[in-house]
Design a protein around this motif. Structure first.
Motif, PDB file in Angstrom:
ATOM      1  N   ILE A 104       1.284  -1.064   0.258  1.00 40.11           N
ATOM      2  CA  ILE A 104      -0.057   0.005   0.114  1.00 40.11           C
ATOM      3  C   ILE A 104       0.947   1.299  -0.169  1.00 40.11           C
ATOM      4  N   GLY A 105       1.633   1.207   0.367  1.00 44.99           N
ATOM      5  CA  GLY A 105       2.777   2.493   0.848  1.00 44.99           C
ATOM      6  C   GLY A 105       3.322   2.889  -0.647  1.00 44.99           C
ATOM      7  N   ARG A 106       3.809   1.614  -1.255  1.00 42.45           N
ATOM      8  CA  ARG A 106       4.436   2.099  -2.793  1.00 42.45           C
ATOM      9  C   ARG A 106       3.676   2.364  -3.334  1.00 42.45           C
ATOM     10  N   LEU A 107       1.989   1.927  -3.427  1.00 42.65           N
ATOM     11  CA  LEU A 107       1.018   2.943  -4.231  1.00 42.65           C
ATOM     12  C   LEU A 107       1.072   4.091  -4.480  1.00 42.65           C
ATOM     13  N   GLU A 108       1.105   4.104  -2.963  1.00 43.84           N
ATOM     14  CA  GLU A 108       0.554   5.983  -2.304  1.00 43.84           C
ATOM     15  C   GLU A 108       2.493   6.227  -2.549  1.00 43.84           C
ATOM     16  N   VAL A 109       2.991   5.809  -2.961  1.00 36.93           N
ATOM     17  CA  VAL A 109       4.599   7.000  -3.559  1.00 36.93           C
ATOM     18  C   VAL A 109       4.236   6.971  -4.765  1.00 36.93           C
ATOM     19  N   GLN A 110       3.870   5.847  -5.530  1.00 36.71           N
ATOM     20  CA  GLN A 110       3.900   6.807  -6.629  1.00 36.71           C
ATOM     21  C   GLN A 110       2.977   7.161  -7.085  1.00 36.71           C
ATOM     22  N   LEU A 111       1.296   7.198  -6.254  1.00 39.52           N
ATOM     23  CA  LEU A 111       0.595   7.907  -7.142  1.00 39.52           C
ATOM     24  C   LEU A 111       0.538   9.291  -6.703  1.00 39.52           C
ATOM     25  N   GLY A 112       1.397   9.753  -5.998  1.00 38.03           N
ATOM     26  CA  GLY A 112       1.314  10.693  -4.946  1.00 38.03           C
ATOM     27  C   GLY A 112       0.029  11.292  -4.320  1.00 38.03           C
ATOM     28  N   LEU A 113      -0.652   9.757  -3.709  1.00 40.42           N
ATOM     29  CA  LEU A 113      -1.943  10.342  -3.351  1.00 40.42           C
ATOM     30  C   LEU A 113      -1.920   9.374  -1.373  1.00 40.42           C
ATOM     31  N   LEU A 135      -3.799   7.068   0.359  1.00 44.19           N
ATOM     32  CA  LEU A 135      -5.445   5.805  -0.051  1.00 44.19           C
ATOM     33  C   LEU A 135      -5.836   5.707   1.283  1.00 44.19           C
ATOM     34  N   PHE A 136      -5.054   5.849   2.018  1.00 48.18           N
ATOM     35  CA  PHE A 136      -5.604   5.559   3.846  1.00 48.18           C
ATOM     36  C   PHE A 136      -5.335   5.904   4.759  1.00 48.18           C
ATOM     37  N   GLN A 137      -5.940   6.212   5.817  1.00 45.87           N
ATOM     38  CA  GLN A 137      -5.517   7.351   6.823  1.00 45.87           C
ATOM     39  C   GLN A 137      -5.446   5.642   7.742  1.00 45.87           C
ATOM     40  N   ARG A 138      -4.791   6.327   8.263  1.00 44.31           N
ATOM     41  CA  ARG A 138      -4.288   4.851   9.932  1.00 44.31           C
ATOM     42  C   ARG A 138      -3.782   5.949  10.858  1.00 44.31           C
ATOM     43  N   ILE A 186     -10.216   4.483   4.420  1.00 41.01           N
ATOM     44  CA  ILE A 186     -10.114   4.346   3.343  1.00 41.01           C
ATOM     45  C   ILE A 186     -10.105   6.272   2.415  1.00 41.01           C
ATOM     46  N   THR A 187      -9.731   6.809   2.451  1.00 41.95           N
ATOM     47  CA  THR A 187      -9.445   7.927   2.042  1.00 41.95           C
ATOM     48  C   THR A 187     -10.665   8.590   0.618  1.00 41.95           C
ATOM     49  N   THR A 188     -11.166   9.574  -0.080  1.00 39.19           N
ATOM     50  CA  THR A 188     -11.770   9.440  -0.593  1.00 39.19           C
ATOM     51  C   THR A 188     -10.787   9.377  -2.257  1.00 39.19           C
ATOM     52  N   ALA A 189      -9.694   9.713  -2.086  1.00 42.40           N
ATOM     53  CA  ALA A 189      -8.876   8.842  -3.469  1.00 42.40           C
ATOM     54  C   ALA A 189      -8.645   8.230  -3.242  1.00 42.40           C
ATOM     55  N   GLY A 190      -8.529   7.229  -2.355  1.00 46.75           N
ATOM     56  CA  GLY A 190      -8.888   5.932  -2.396  1.00 46.75           C
ATOM     57  C   GLY A 190      -9.553   4.892  -2.716  1.00 46.75           C
ATOM     58  N   GLN A 191     -10.838   6.257  -2.544  1.00 43.47           N
ATOM     59  CA  GLN A 191     -12.839   5.225  -2.817  1.00 43.47           C
ATOM     60  C   GLN A 191     -12.716   5.281  -4.174  1.00 43.47           C
ATOM     61  N   THR A 202     -11.927   2.342 -10.345  1.00 42.04           N
ATOM     62  CA  THR A 202     -11.640   1.696 -10.781  1.00 42.04           C
ATOM     63  C   THR A 202     -10.434   0.436 -10.954  1.00 42.04           C
ATOM     64  N   VAL A 203      -9.877   0.183 -10.375  1.00 42.62           N
ATOM     65  CA  VAL A 203      -8.919  -0.939  -9.814  1.00 42.62           C
ATOM     66  C   VAL A 203      -9.915  -2.633  -9.986  1.00 42.62           C
ATOM     67  N   ARG A 204     -11.103  -1.839  -9.382  1.00 48.28           N
ATOM     68  CA  ARG A 204     -12.141  -3.014  -9.262  1.00 48.28           C
ATOM     69  C   ARG A 204     -11.816  -3.498 -10.696  1.00 48.28           C
ATOM     70  N   LYS A 205     -12.687  -2.542 -10.576  1.00 49.20           N
ATOM     71  CA  LYS A 205     -13.588  -2.768 -12.638  1.00 49.20           C
ATOM     72  C   LYS A 205     -12.454  -3.187 -13.616  1.00 49.20           C
ATOM     73  N   ILE A 206     -11.055  -2.630 -12.989  1.00 49.95           N
ATOM     74  CA  ILE A 206      -9.886  -3.407 -14.157  1.00 49.95           C
ATOM     75  C   ILE A 206      -9.605  -4.950 -14.068  1.00 49.95           C
ATOM     76  N   LEU A 207      -9.592  -5.514 -13.115  1.00 52.62           N
ATOM     77  CA  LEU A 207      -9.514  -6.482 -12.398  1.00 52.62           C
ATOM     78  C   LEU A 207     -10.313  -7.586 -12.241  1.00 52.62           C
ATOM     79  N   GLN A 208     -12.153  -7.235 -12.181  1.00 50.97           N
ATOM     80  CA  GLN A 208     -12.898  -7.846 -13.148  1.00 50.97           C
ATOM     81  C   GLN A 208     -12.728  -7.947 -14.639  1.00 50.97           C
ATOM     82  N   ASP A 209     -12.913  -6.788 -14.497  1.00 50.50           N
ATOM     83  CA  ASP A 209     -12.250  -7.418 -17.265  1.00 50.50           C
ATOM     84  C   ASP A 209     -11.768  -8.309 -17.276  1.00 50.50           C
TER      85      ASP A 209
END
Length: 323
Positions: free
Chosen positions: A37-46, A48-51, A58-63, A68-75
Motif C-alpha cells: 500500500i505504501g508503494r502505491l501511495e508513493v507512485q500515485l502521490g496520494l 489511499l488510507f488514513q491510518r 479509506i480516503t476519498t481518493a482511495g475510494q 477503477t481498480v476493481r473494474k480493471i481486475l474484473q475485466d
C-alpha cells in the motif's frame, strides 16, 4: 512486487478494512500488505488510507481509485476466462493454409463433415503452393507436402508421400508399353517443375529387384501445377510420376493406370504434414481439426507410415521390367 499484485492487495485491504485480514486473504503477511500500500501511495502521490492505531479508513481518493481498480481486475478476469474458453473449446476462427492439390483432392471433401461436427468453428482457408511463414501470417495450421525444417513449428506427419508412375490406357494402346528403361526414351514424359526451386522433380524407376533408382529422362511437357499434370497424363500426353493424392481419383476411375508399384522417397522426413506453431497450450480448434483429418485419412487407408498406394496393383511386375 509487480503492479498487479499490489492492486490485488489494495482491493483486499479495501474489502477487509485492515492489513491483517488482507494478508490472510492474499496469503501473505501484514508487513507485506503495508509495504504494498505504501508503494502505491508513493507512485500515485496520494494517500489511499488514513491510518490510526485502532482503524484503517479509506480516503476519498482511495475510494475513487478502488472503484477503477476493481473494474480493471474484473475485466481482466473476464478476459482471461473468455480466452481460456476459446482455447479449451472448439470454437472461433480456424485459419488453414493448404497446398493446392492436397486441398482440392483431400481437404475439401472433408470440410462438410468437420463443420457439422464443430459448428462453432469458422473456417478461413488459404490455398497456395508457396511455403508461407505461418507464424508471421497468423496461420493456425498448414497442410504441406515435402520437408519441414523450421524449429518454431510442430510438424505432425499425416502420411508418407508415395509416388506412382501413371499413364492413360489410351496412351498405352496407341504407343505400347515400355519393357525396359531404354524404351522410355521413345515415350513422352510429363515433367513437374517445383515452384520453390524451379528444378524438375526427379524420376525414380525400379530395377528387377524392386529397387528404385534415379533416372534421367527428357520431358516432353513441363508444368508446375500438380492437378494439371494429372489431367495431362489422363488426356494421353505421356507418363507422369504422381504423388498418391494426385493419382488416386484417376486410378480408381480407370482413366489412369499405374505402370508398376509405388515409390516412396528415401528421406524419412518427407511426407504430408499438418504444421502448426509450437505452443504450450494448443487451441482446441487446432487439436480437433488435426484429430479429424487424421481419423478421416485412417478410414481411407492412410496413416503416418502408410498410404493406400501400398496395396495398389500395378500393370507390370518387377520381374518384367528392368533398368
Amino acid at each position: 512486487m509487480d503492479k498487479l499484485r499490489s492492486l490485488e492487495i489494495f482491493i483486499a485491504t479495501c474489502d477487509s478494512g485492515n492489513f491483517a485480514a488482507a494478508a490472510r486473504a492474499c496469503n501473505t503477511d501484514p508487513s507485506t500488505v503495508s509495504k504494498a500500500i505504501g508503494r502505491l501511495e508513493v507512485q500515485l502521490g496520494l494517500t489511499l488510507f488514513q491510518r490510526s492505531t485502532r482503524q484503517l479508513r479509506i480516503t476519498t481518493a482511495g475510494q475513487c481509485y478502488a472503484d477503477t481498480v476493481r473494474k480493471i481486475l474484473q475485466d481482466l478476469a473476464s478476459c482471461e476466462d473468455e480466452l481460456r474458453h476459446l482455447n479449451e473449446s472448439p470454437c472461433g476462427t480456424l485459419r488453414i493454409n493448404s497446398a493446392a492439390c492436397y486441398s482440392h483432392l483431400y481437404l475439401r471433401p472433408l470440410l462438410q463433415g468437420f463443420c457439422q461436427r464443430y459448428p462453432d468453428i469458422k473456417l478461413e482457408i488459404e490455398i497456395n503452393d508457396s511455403h508461407v511463414d505461418i507464424i508471421e501470417n497468423d496461420i493456425d495450421v498448414a497442410l504441406r507436402t515435402g520437408f519441414v525444417k523450421d524449429s518454431r513449428l510442430v510438424a505432425r506427419r499425416l502420411s508418407p508421400m508415395d509416388f506412382l508412375t501413371c499413364v492413360s490406357p489410351q496412351y498405352l494402346q496407341a504407343h505400347g508399353t515400355p519393357r525396359c528403361a531404354d524404351d522410355f526414351q521413345q515415350h513422352r514424359w510429363i515433367g513437374f517443375r517445383i515452384k520453390e526451386t524451379q528444378q524438375l522433380q526427379p524420376i525414380f524407376l525400379p530395377n528387377d529387384k524392386g529397387e528404385y533408382l534415379p533416372y534421367e529422362l527428357e520431358p516432353s511437357h513441363i508444368t508446375d501445377d500438380g492437378e494439371a499434370m494429372a489431367h495431362m497424363c489422363a488426356d494421353g500426353l505421356g507418363f507422369a510420376q504422381l504423388p498418391h493424392f494426385l493419382a488416386k481419383q484417376g486410378l480408381q476411375s480407370g482413366v489412369l493406370v499405374s505402370l508398376y508399384p509405388y515409390f516412396r522417397p528415401p528421406q524419412p522426413e518427407s511426407g504430408v504434414f499438418a504444421i502448426y506453431p509450437k505452443r504450450d497450450y494448443l487451441p482446441a480448434k487446432v487439436r480437433v481439426f488435426i484429430e479429424f483429418i487424421t481419423a478421416s485419412l485412417e478410414s481411407a487407408g492412410e496413416s503416418a507410415n502408410h498410404t493406400w498406394a501400398e496395396s495398389w496393383t500395378p500393370v507390370i511386375n518387377f520381374s518384367r521390367f528392368s533398368i
